[in-house]
Structures are given as C-alpha cells and as structure tokens.
Enzyme design. Structure first.
Site, PDB file in Angstrom:
ATOM      1  N   GLY A 241       3.517   5.388  -8.150  1.00 21.79           N
ATOM      2  CA  GLY A 241       3.550   4.599  -9.382  1.00 21.79           C
ATOM      3  C   GLY A 241       4.542   5.206 -10.362  1.00 21.79           C
ATOM      4  O   GLY A 241       4.858   6.389 -10.284  1.00 21.79           O
TER       5      GLY A 241
ATOM      6  N   ASP B 261      -5.873   8.407  -6.601  1.00 18.13           N
ATOM      7  CA  ASP B 261      -6.496   7.119  -6.943  1.00 18.13           C
ATOM      8  C   ASP B 261      -6.069   6.006  -5.975  1.00 18.13           C
ATOM      9  O   ASP B 261      -5.972   6.268  -4.783  1.00 18.13           O
ATOM     10  CB  ASP B 261      -6.208   6.786  -8.421  1.00 18.13           C
ATOM     11  CG  ASP B 261      -4.738   6.546  -8.710  1.00 18.13           C
ATOM     12  OD1 ASP B 261      -3.884   6.967  -7.906  1.00 18.13           O
ATOM     13  OD2 ASP B 261      -4.438   5.922  -9.749  1.00 18.13           O
TER      14      ASP B 261
ATOM     15  N   GLY C   3       0.840   5.553  -5.355  1.00 17.57           N
ATOM     16  CA  GLY C   3       0.830   4.094  -5.502  1.00 17.57           C
ATOM     17  C   GLY C   3       1.328   3.355  -4.262  1.00 17.57           C
ATOM     18  O   GLY C   3       0.885   2.249  -3.977  1.00 17.57           O
TER      19      GLY C   3
ATOM     20  N   GLU D  54      -1.486  13.852  -6.337  1.00 21.68           N
ATOM     21  CA  GLU D  54      -1.860  13.703  -7.756  1.00 21.68           C
ATOM     22  C   GLU D  54      -2.461  14.939  -8.413  1.00 21.68           C
ATOM     23  O   GLU D  54      -2.330  15.103  -9.624  1.00 21.68           O
ATOM     24  CB  GLU D  54      -2.826  12.523  -7.930  1.00 21.68           C
ATOM     25  CG  GLU D  54      -2.187  11.152  -7.748  1.00 21.68           C
ATOM     26  CD  GLU D  54      -2.149  10.681  -6.304  1.00 21.68           C
ATOM     27  OE1 GLU D  54      -2.526  11.464  -5.402  1.00 21.68           O
ATOM     28  OE2 GLU D  54      -1.744   9.537  -6.071  1.00 21.68           O
TER      29      GLU D  54
END
Ligand SMILES: *[C@@H]1O[C@H](CO)[C@@H](O)[C@H](O)[C@H]1NC(C)=O
Ligand SMILES: *[C@@H]1O[C@H](CO)[C@@H](O)[C@H](O)[C@H]1NC(C)=O
Length: 375
Positions: A91, A170, A139, A162
């Site tokens: 992301g 996530d 992402g 992350e």
C-alpha cells in the site's frame, strides 16, 4: 548576448514546462481495467513505484470487480502488475501517515476501503486469478492471497514486512497466516521473512508455480476458455505447472520456525530462539530486535485470534488495529525511518517488549463503536 542566452533559456524553460504538461495529459492511468473476451483484466500500472496500491486505485478496482461479478458476459477475472519487477509491493503507506498527521480522512478511508476490497476478493463468486509474477508484499498480498488462484513464478518475492514500520500484517494477514503449516505464518508475520519463487507455493501462499516466461501463454489460454468453471481454470493452471520431484523448501531454514515460534508470548519466542542458539535462531533474534515491540505483540495476538475467525471478522479486527496504529507513534516513526529518511533506525516507544503491557495490546483490539468496519 547575455540577453540572448536568457531568451533562449527562457524559451527552453517554457518548452520544458509544455512537455511536462503534455506528459501529465497523456499520463498513464494508475490501474488498467479491461475486458479481453469474457475475461476482466486488472493491471496495476505504476511500475516505477512497484505498483504500490493507493486509494485512487482501490476506488477504481472495487466497483469494476463488483460489476464483473454480476455481469453475465464476464466469466473470470485476472489481476496482474505492469512492468517486469512487481505485482504490487504494498500500500502507499507514506501518503496514509502524512494524512494521519494532519487528521485527514485518508487515514481511515484507505484502510476501510482496502479491507472491503480484500473481502470482495475473498468472497468472489467467479474464478479470480492473481498472477504474482514479481514483488508481492503487504497490500499486494491482500489483492492476491484471498483469491481462488494465485500463480507464483521464479520472480515472486513475498513478504508481510509491516512489523518493521510499526504496523502489523493486515489485509487479512490475521486470516491466511495462521492457516499456513505449523507456525510458518507467525514466523513470516513477526520477522517479515521473504519467501521466493517455489517456496511461495510450498508455503501455500500461491496455489500454482509457473515459469515467468510462460505467463503470457497461460493468460491467453485462460482468456480463450469457453464459459469456464473453477475446475476448468484449475486444469489449465495445472497443465502449466512445472513440477519438481522434491517437496522441500529451497530454504531449509523454513522447517525450523515450526518449533521455535511455538510459544504463547513474544518473550517466549525470543527465549526459544536464544536457547536454540543456532545461526538461524541468532539471525531471527536480531531481526525481531529491530521490529516495533508493540507491533510484535499486536501481531501475535492478531494471529492467535484470527485462527478461529472468518475473513470478515478478521478484517473488522484489523480495521480496529489500523486505527490504533494511527493513534500511536510507532507507525509514523517506522515509516519515517524506513520509507522517508531511510536511516533504518526507528526509535520505538515503548522500546522493549517488557514495557508493552497486555493492557496496552488489548486496548488496540477494542471496538470503535459506530466507526467499526462493517462488511
Ligand atoms: C495514486 O497514484 C496516482 C498515480 O501516481 C496519483 O495520480 C493519485 O493522486 C494517487 N492517489 C492518492 C490518493 O494518493
Ligand atoms: C445478460 O444480462 C442482460 C441484462 O443485464 C440480459 O438482457 C440478457 O438476457 C442476459 N443474457 C443471458 C445469456 O443470461
């Protein structure tokens, strides 16, 4: 003659300006959404930034994906990345922390809409095929791993990195990671370890392994299928697989985490690694010592809880965690150290595992009331 030089350089400058404007006007769209026969093809199209996913792209992909799902002239969906390096490296997190600092709604909208897209992929009613022929992280994993088919190649580089930026794995990491063999998922989640090529399939992140050079032919054959079922798609993918007689991981290293990452606390895992004392264990201890202590503890609890939850419930939980990270400080500090200043020297707060209390971790999981994610 000074005047002439000035006039020339001024003309040059305006020419450059004009070229910049033209370049902007013919700017390539950040994501291509095309119909090829009865196949919907999504191409992440920001090769210079390794196809990093931003909110603009999410807002284009999601409605088109839903349209194709109910469109009786679309049979399957293929997603891939432009260029020869990446499927999607993650992301566009830097924009998110910038927004978080000034209280911009992007900090909520990005996570919310990204997780809604992850869920749409996980519950898609038509064959969804991700061609992860290159870097696939964060992402990018969320855009692929929940789909029915994920095709890795020798160029695939997978990671959930992350914890190094004060976040947690996530995009449904709390769902797919605890479902990998043994403690492999927890190992990948805490350390951000990179899986390459065939190991991506052996780990169960990819469903198939195909040589990169065969991907164009594979795509053509998929597009040419006549009203295919998931089984038909599977048969074509199987026919392109390049089997190897041995089922071992290329990095034998991956057999170790199963044992050493079995503990009910991060401190327990670190203790296991220190007791073991092997090269592998030393390396992992060093890696863990660089990660955000808060992220490590959140991640362990996220995967423990996620093992018994549906993808939807995991995403609701992860949305709460994302907003807790936006309220804290490690996420901003991690992005600063890794992506902005690139000094690779984040000052975590708290700075040790011992200082991160159970209560601090638990707070990150608490309900946001009417701001909770609804799917
Ligand atoms: C996403 O990336 C594109 C292309 O670089 C850019 O034009 C757009 O403004 C970005 N969107 C956001 C929300 O950052
Ligand atoms: C496909 O959908 C359209 C309207 O959305 C409908 O008119 C048409 O009959 C449908 N075709 C088939 C083969 O179901």
């Amino acid at each position: 003659s000074m005047l002439r030089v000035f006039a020339v350089s001024s003309r040059l400058r305006s020419l450059c300006r004009l070229q910049r404007i033209q370049a902007h006007m013919v700017r390539k769209p950040e994501v291509l959404l095309e119909k090829v026969g009865r196949t919907g093809v999504i191409t992440m199209n920001r090769p210079k930034v390794l196809n990093a996913l931003n909110l603009t792209m999410i807002r284009q992909i999601y409605p088109q994906l839903k349209k194709w799902e109910s469109d009786n002239e679309t049979d399957i969906v293929i997603i891939k990345g432009a260029g020869d390096k990446a499927f999607c490296a993650g992301g566009d997190i830097r924009a998110v922390t910038e927004a978080g600092k000034v209280g911009d709604s992007l900090a909520q909208d990005f996570f919310r809409e990204e997780y809604i897209l992850n869920n749409a992929i996980g519950s898609y009613r038509k064959p969804y095929i991700a061609l992860i022929d290159g870097i696939t992280m964060g992402g990018g994993v969320g855009l692929s791993v929940h789909g029915l088919f994920r095709v890795a190649t020798e160029k695939t580089l997978f990671a959930m990195p992350e914890t190094a930026i004060g976040l947690f794995p996530d995009v449904g990491g709390g769902y797919f990671l605890p479902r990998l063999q043994g403690k492999l998922g927890l190992f990948l989640a805490l350390t951000g370890f990179r899986l390459k090529g065939r190991d991506v399939q052996r780990a169960g992140v990819a469903t198939h392994f195909v040589e990169s050079k065969k991907i164009p032919d594979l795509q053509k054959e998929l597009v040419d299928l006549k009203s295919p079922s998931a089984e038909d798609v599977s048969r074509v993918l199987d026919s392109y697989q390049n089997y190897q007689p041995f089922i071992y991981f290329q990095s034998l290293v991956l057999l170790n985490p199963v044992r050493l990452f079995s503990a009910s606390s991060v401190e327990g895992i670190v203790k296991n690694l220190k007791t073991d004392g092997s090269e592998f264990a030393k390396k992992q201890t060093e890696t863990l010592s660089k990660m955000s202590p808060t992220s490590l503890k959140i991640t362990l609890k996220q995967l423990q809880a996620g093992a018994a939850l549906s993808l939807q419930d995991v995403l609701v939980m992860e949305y709460r965690l994302s907003q807790a990270c936006m309220r804290g400080c490690d996420f901003y500090e991690g992005v600063r150290a890794v992506l902005v200043d690139k000094d690779q020297n984040p000052k975590w707060n708290p700075s040790t595992l011992e200082e991160v209390s159970n209560q601090m971790v638990e707070q990150c999981f608490s309900s946001l009331g009417e701001k909770d994610l609804t799917l």
